[in-house]
Scaffold this motif. Structure first.
Motif, mmCIF file in Angstrom:
data_model
loop_
_atom_site.group_PDB
_atom_site.id
_atom_site.type_symbol
_atom_site.label_atom_id
_atom_site.label_comp_id
_atom_site.label_asym_id
_atom_site.label_seq_id
_atom_site.Cartn_x
_atom_site.Cartn_y
_atom_site.Cartn_z
ATOM 1 N N PHE A 77 0.817 -1.210 0.000
ATOM 2 C CA PHE A 77 0.000 0.000 0.000
ATOM 3 C C PHE A 77 0.853 1.264 0.000
ATOM 4 N N ARG A 78 2.083 1.164 0.501
ATOM 5 C CA ARG A 78 2.983 2.321 0.590
ATOM 6 C C ARG A 78 4.079 2.300 -0.477
ATOM 7 N N THR A 79 3.989 1.404 -1.423
ATOM 8 C CA THR A 79 4.980 1.356 -2.488
ATOM 9 C C THR A 79 4.755 2.508 -3.450
ATOM 10 N N GLU A 80 5.846 3.190 -3.767
ATOM 11 C CA GLU A 80 5.751 4.300 -4.710
ATOM 12 C C GLU A 80 5.205 3.780 -6.039
ATOM 13 N N GLY A 81 4.179 4.430 -6.535
ATOM 14 C CA GLY A 81 3.555 4.003 -7.785
ATOM 15 C C GLY A 81 2.486 2.942 -7.594
ATOM 16 N N GLY A 82 2.268 2.519 -6.361
ATOM 17 C CA GLY A 82 1.243 1.524 -6.075
ATOM 18 C C GLY A 82 1.798 0.112 -6.047
ATOM 19 N N PRO A 83 0.965 -0.837 -5.668
ATOM 20 C CA PRO A 83 1.394 -2.238 -5.574
ATOM 21 C C PRO A 83 1.915 -2.750 -6.915
ATOM 22 N N THR A 84 2.952 -3.574 -6.836
ATOM 23 C CA THR A 84 3.489 -4.181 -8.051
ATOM 24 C C THR A 84 2.931 -5.593 -8.216
ATOM 25 N N VAL A 85 3.027 -6.097 -9.404
ATOM 26 C CA VAL A 85 2.576 -7.464 -9.684
ATOM 27 C C VAL A 85 3.360 -8.458 -8.827
ATOM 28 N N VAL A 86 4.652 -8.214 -8.662
ATOM 29 C CA VAL A 86 5.482 -9.112 -7.864
ATOM 30 C C VAL A 86 5.022 -9.121 -6.407
ATOM 31 N N GLN A 87 4.699 -7.955 -5.859
ATOM 32 C CA GLN A 87 4.217 -7.901 -4.475
ATOM 33 C C GLN A 87 2.934 -8.690 -4.303
ATOM 34 N N ILE A 88 2.009 -8.509 -5.212
ATOM 35 C CA ILE A 88 0.721 -9.211 -5.116
ATOM 36 C C ILE A 88 0.922 -10.711 -5.311
ATOM 37 N N ALA A 89 1.753 -11.086 -6.276
ATOM 38 C CA ALA A 89 2.016 -12.510 -6.517
ATOM 39 C C ALA A 89 2.694 -13.154 -5.304
ATOM 40 N N THR A 90 3.641 -12.437 -4.700
ATOM 41 C CA THR A 90 4.310 -12.961 -3.511
ATOM 42 C C THR A 90 3.323 -13.118 -2.366
ATOM 43 N N MET A 91 2.485 -12.105 -2.172
ATOM 44 C CA MET A 91 1.479 -12.171 -1.112
ATOM 45 C C MET A 91 0.558 -13.374 -1.332
ATOM 46 N N LEU A 92 0.082 -13.546 -2.543
ATOM 47 C CA LEU A 92 -0.813 -14.670 -2.839
ATOM 48 C C LEU A 92 -0.097 -16.005 -2.684
ATOM 49 N N GLY A 93 1.160 -16.071 -3.097
ATOM 50 C CA GLY A 93 1.924 -17.308 -2.950
ATOM 51 C C GLY A 93 2.125 -17.685 -1.497
ATOM 52 N N LEU A 94 2.520 -16.714 -0.669
ATOM 53 C CA LEU A 94 2.708 -16.986 0.756
ATOM 54 C C LEU A 94 1.395 -17.372 1.420
ATOM 55 N N PHE A 95 0.325 -16.662 1.052
ATOM 56 C CA PHE A 95 -0.986 -16.979 1.605
ATOM 57 C C PHE A 95 -1.399 -18.399 1.208
#
Length: 169
Positions: A77-95
């Motif tokens: 949420f605080r990443t400059e430019g908004g969430p990246t695909v890698v961040q979302i993919a990592t979050m989903l993978g860990l979840f």
């Protein structure tokens, strides 16, 4: 940290230390202690309490991995430019790995696969968080913290996996 707010939103400027803050040390290494304690206790009380300790440690590990997926999402949420695909993919993978471990141990009763999923998840955090820190997608101190923090969980879970694989039960 400074904040400027206008009608369209808010601009946040923050300074982030490279050194791990003391609270990061406490809240980083403290939650790793139950992994080591669980592995040691399961081996110590082998054949009497090891199965219960194994289950509790797997549930704990899944909870921590699910928490870390939430950390990854929160940071996005605080990443400059908004969430990246890698961040979302990592979050989903860990979840997915954390939830999978819960399903395999709780529903299917397969402790070996649950441990495998948890080990994969914690290895992923150890590898991916330092990369994310260098890319500005995670706090800078994750680059130093995670490679030292996550092996505690990984080695403890691996010790439990060896115990499970060598146990006659």
């Amino acid at each position: 940290m400074t904040m400027l707010e206008d009608a369209t939103g808010r601009t946040v400027t923050a300074h982030e230390p490279r050194e791990t803050p003391w609270l990061g040390v406490v809240l980083g290494y403290g939650p790793m202690l139950p992994f080591a304690a669980g592995a040691a206790a399961a081996w110590w009380w082998r054949d009497s309490w090891d199965e219960l300790i194994l289950l509790v440690t797997i549930f704990y590990g899944a909870a921590i991995l699910l928490f870390l997926s939430g950390v990854r999402r929160g940071v996005s949420f605080r990443t400059e430019g908004g969430p990246t695909v890698v961040q979302i993919a990592t979050m989903l993978g860990l979840f997915g790995l954390g939830l999978g471990a819960l399903l395999f141990v709780g529903v299917l009763g397969n402790r070996v696969i649950a441990l495998d999923l948890l080990i994969a998840g914690f290895v992923a955090v150890a590898v991916l968080d330092p990369i994310a820190a260098k890319r500005g997608e995670a706090p800078l101190f994750f680059a130093r913290l995670r490679p030292l923090q996550m092996p505690i969980a990984v080695l403890s879970l691996a010790a439990l996996l060896v115990l499970k694989l060598t146990s006659p039960y």
